[in-house]
Design an enzyme around this catalytic site. Structure first.
Site, PDB file in Angstrom:
ATOM      1  N   LYS A   1     -13.655   4.398  -4.008  1.00  0.00           N
ATOM      2  CA  LYS A   1     -12.875   3.228  -4.421  1.00  0.00           C
ATOM      3  C   LYS A   1     -13.621   1.977  -3.993  1.00  0.00           C
ATOM      4  CE  LYS A   1      -8.575   0.671  -3.382  1.00  0.00           C
ATOM      5  NZ  LYS A   1      -7.211   0.711  -2.787  1.00  0.00           N
TER       6      LYS A   1
ATOM      7  N   ASP B   1      -8.663  -6.933  -2.596  1.00  0.00           N
ATOM      8  CA  ASP B   1      -7.364  -6.520  -3.104  1.00  0.00           C
ATOM      9  C   ASP B   1      -6.314  -7.551  -2.721  1.00  0.00           C
ATOM     10  OD1 ASP B   1      -5.155  -5.230  -4.046  1.00  0.00           O
ATOM     11  OD2 ASP B   1      -5.186  -3.594  -2.560  1.00  0.00           O
TER      12      ASP B   1
ATOM     13  N   LYS C   1       0.146  -9.385  -2.346  1.00  0.00           N
ATOM     14  CA  LYS C   1       0.346  -9.027  -0.942  1.00  0.00           C
ATOM     15  C   LYS C   1       0.784 -10.256  -0.155  1.00  0.00           C
ATOM     16  CE  LYS C   1      -3.177  -5.385  -0.511  1.00  0.00           C
ATOM     17  NZ  LYS C   1      -2.286  -4.272  -0.164  1.00  0.00           N
TER      18      LYS C   1
ATOM     19  N   ASP D   1     -11.483  -3.106   1.116  1.00  0.00           N
ATOM     20  CA  ASP D   1     -10.943  -2.152   0.148  1.00  0.00           C
ATOM     21  C   ASP D   1     -12.023  -1.487  -0.713  1.00  0.00           C
ATOM     22  OD1 ASP D   1      -8.584  -0.882  -0.502  1.00  0.00           O
ATOM     23  OD2 ASP D   1      -8.031  -2.293  -2.087  1.00  0.00           O
TER      24      ASP D   1
ATOM     25  N   ASP E   1      -0.314  -3.561  -7.011  1.00  0.00           N
ATOM     26  CA  ASP E   1      -1.005  -3.372  -5.733  1.00  0.00           C
ATOM     27  C   ASP E   1      -1.382  -1.902  -5.518  1.00  0.00           C
ATOM     28  OD1 ASP E   1      -2.149  -4.082  -3.347  1.00  0.00           O
ATOM     29  OD2 ASP E   1      -0.255  -4.292  -2.255  1.00  0.00           O
TER      30      ASP E   1
ATOM     31  N   ARG F   1      -5.697   3.814  -7.217  1.00  0.00           N
ATOM     32  CA  ARG F   1      -5.526   5.084  -7.935  1.00  0.00           C
ATOM     33  C   ARG F   1      -5.814   4.905  -9.427  1.00  0.00           C
ATOM     34  NH1 ARG F   1       0.551   5.489  -5.855  1.00  0.00           N
ATOM     35  NH2 ARG F   1      -0.444   4.250  -4.236  1.00  0.00           N
TER      36      ARG F   1
END
Ligand code: BES
Ligand code: MN
Ligand code: ZN
Length: 501
Positions: A269, A274, A281, A292, A351, A355
């Site tokens: 990843k 992020d 966030k 991240d 967020d 995935r």
């Protein structure tokens, strides 16, 4: 800027001196390791004799306990040419392993690198196994590098030369190469997200590939669109910095296996920042989100190390690079994305972007038919709720692959713990309008529902997912490392590949 794996610095001034004696070596400091309960018979005993029994006296007086990572500096040690003798504790002898030596050597190096020193000699003990020498060498080379990328006045100064007395040259080279990998991953994580974004990460990967002999493909937006990577493109749309996919290949297996499938695929990843996207966030949670891309950094660094070590194995490494932002074209809640595999994903939370990115990266790798897939991702805060800061979560569709990785990680002193993948969790990611949604029902079991999402994209290939949200980034320093990127999973991945050769 350091150049990990550059030919002239590949071993970073780290030199094996198998025949030099600790008392005669011309160095700013000599580092000797000691286990609990006395000087015994090895290197510490040799130093003890040379110094007229100094270590024995200090142990008897209780001034040296030799507990793990204890560092006792002795200035102007009698009978020695070096200016300082640093005695480093290893704890109980029967519990000493490669991971213990990595940390002890790193602790010593970190302490000594607190000011500029030119030559430091470490003494390897005769009873250490080769793997243990390698990891001690690696630890010393990682510990001396700090978190100073952007500091005008550096807090750590790497030694100009590190001498390893009593160590086999081959083990020293291997250890220094592993350290180059760990330090590469750390540097990438520590780089400001304004400097490290998808294209600049890809440029770094290209430079590393060139230095280590890997093939590289960098997929830009057009290429991603041609490859139907709509999931990666969707997450990337909110940023002015477009996404990239980096595909690295190293072919080290004997060429009788011409065109054989890659033995191991590593997937990372690479969310270079992020923000959470429209599911923004809170400010405090966003501060460290340059980390991240740590999974991508670990995968790049491990692949580079495997290639630099010329391991006889074929691997592929794939990294999905995006910046998750809130720009005018940002993907939205309720959007339905058709991933490369054809699976449709309903977006419930922007967020939960990792995935979605990995859905396409895993599908690209699945198409190459590797024998096993391992992905590393700072995927969920829930994994940190479950396991804390220091333990990585493992999730697998194949117990043997998971066990191999767990064994490799533990051998390196990196704690991991497997979480269950019961089929019942699948219901939590079913969607009313699409094949799946990108979050579970509520936050319970969030690390597992994330892993369940990934499982949909590996097409039944033996696979393990490593959630490194906790261990990838240290908010506070530890005795053996400055804070920031830790290089988590680089050594386990290299160790795993070595075990597969
Ligand atoms: N990158 C984060 C996970 C993370 C959190 C990594 C803390 C390192 C430290 C990930 O993209 C994320 O935001 N996950 C969400 C998922 C949720 C919205 C289902 C989380 O964990 O809160
Ligand atoms: Mn996120
Ligand atoms: Zn994320």
């Amino acid at each position: 800027m350091p150049h990990e794996f550059a030919p002239h610095t590949a071993v970073g001034g780290i030199i094996a001196e198998p025949a030099t004696r600790p008392e005669t070596v011309a160095a700013d400091a000599v580092v000797v390791f000691l286990t609990e309960g006395g000087v015994g018979a090895g290197a510490a005993a040799e130093v003890d004799r040379a110094t007229g029994g100094l270590l024995t006296k200090l142990v008897a007086a209780g001034d040296i306990a030799a507990t793990r990572n204890e560092c006792v500096p002795l200035l102007s040690p009698p009978g020695m040419a070096a200016g300082q003798l640093l005695v480093v504790g290893l704890g109980k002898r029967e519990a000493v392993d490669a991971g213990v030596l990595y940390r002890a050597a790193a602790t010593a190096a970190r302490q000594l690198a607190g000011r500029a020193r030119s030559r430091i000699a470490f003494v390897a003990d005769g009873w250490w196994a080769t793997r243990q020498v390698e990891q001690a060498v690696a630890g010393a080379a990682v510990g001396m590098v700090g978190q100073d990328l952007y500091r005008t006045e550096k807090r750590r100064t790497p030694f100009q030369a590190t001498l390893w007395l009593g160590a086999p040259p081959e083990a020293v080279t291997v250890g220094a190469t592993i350290a180059a990998g760990v330090n590469l991953a750390r540097r990438l994580v520590n780089t400001s997200p304004d400097d490290l974004y998808p294209q600049s990460f890809a440029d770094e990967a290209a430079a590393v590939a060139g230095r280590t002999g890997m093939e590289i493909e960098i997929w830009d937006e057009d290429h991603l669109a041609r490859e139907r990577c709509q999931a990666i493109l969707a997450v990337g749309r909110g940023s002015s910095r477009p996404p990239r996919l980096v595909l690295l290949r190293y072919r080290g297996a004997p060429r009788a296996a011409e065109d054989a499938q890659p033995t191991l695929a590593l997937v990372g990843k690479g969310v270079t920042f992020d923000s959470g996207g429209l599911s923004l966030k809170p400010s405090d949670s966003m501060l460290t989100m340059k980390c991240d891309m740590a999974g991508g950094a670990a995968v790049l660094a491990a692949a580079a190390t495997i290639a630099a070590l010329r391991l006889p194995i074929d691997i592929v490494a794939a990294i999905g690079l995006v910046e998750n932002m809130t720009g005018p074209a940002a993907y939205k809640l309720g959007d339905v994305i058709t991933a490369r595999s054809g699976t449709t994903i309903e977006v419930h939370n922007t967020d939960a972007e990792g995935r979605i990115v990995l859905a396409d990266v895993l599908d690209v790798v699945r198409g190459l038919a590797p024998r096993r897939i391992i992905d590393a991702a700072t995927l969920t805060g829930a994994c940190m709720v479950a396991l804390g800061h220091d333990v990585a979560g493992l999730f697998a569709n194949d117990q043997a692959v998971c066990d191999d990785l767990a064994t490799a990680a533990r051998a390196m002193g990196e704690p991991v713990w497997q979480l269950p993948m019961y089929p019942d969790y699948d219901e939590q990611i079913s969607s009313d309008v699409a094949d799946i949604k990108n979050v579970g029902d509520g936050r319970w079991g969030g690390a597992i529902t994330a892993a369940k999402f990934l499982e949909r994209f590996v097409g039944g290939i033996p696979w393990t997912h490593v959630d490194i949200a906790g261990p990838a980034f240290a908010e506070k320093p530890k005795p053996w490392t400055d804070g920031g990127g830790t290089g988590a999973m680089v050594r386990p991945f290299v160790e795993l590949a070595r075990g597969m050769c």
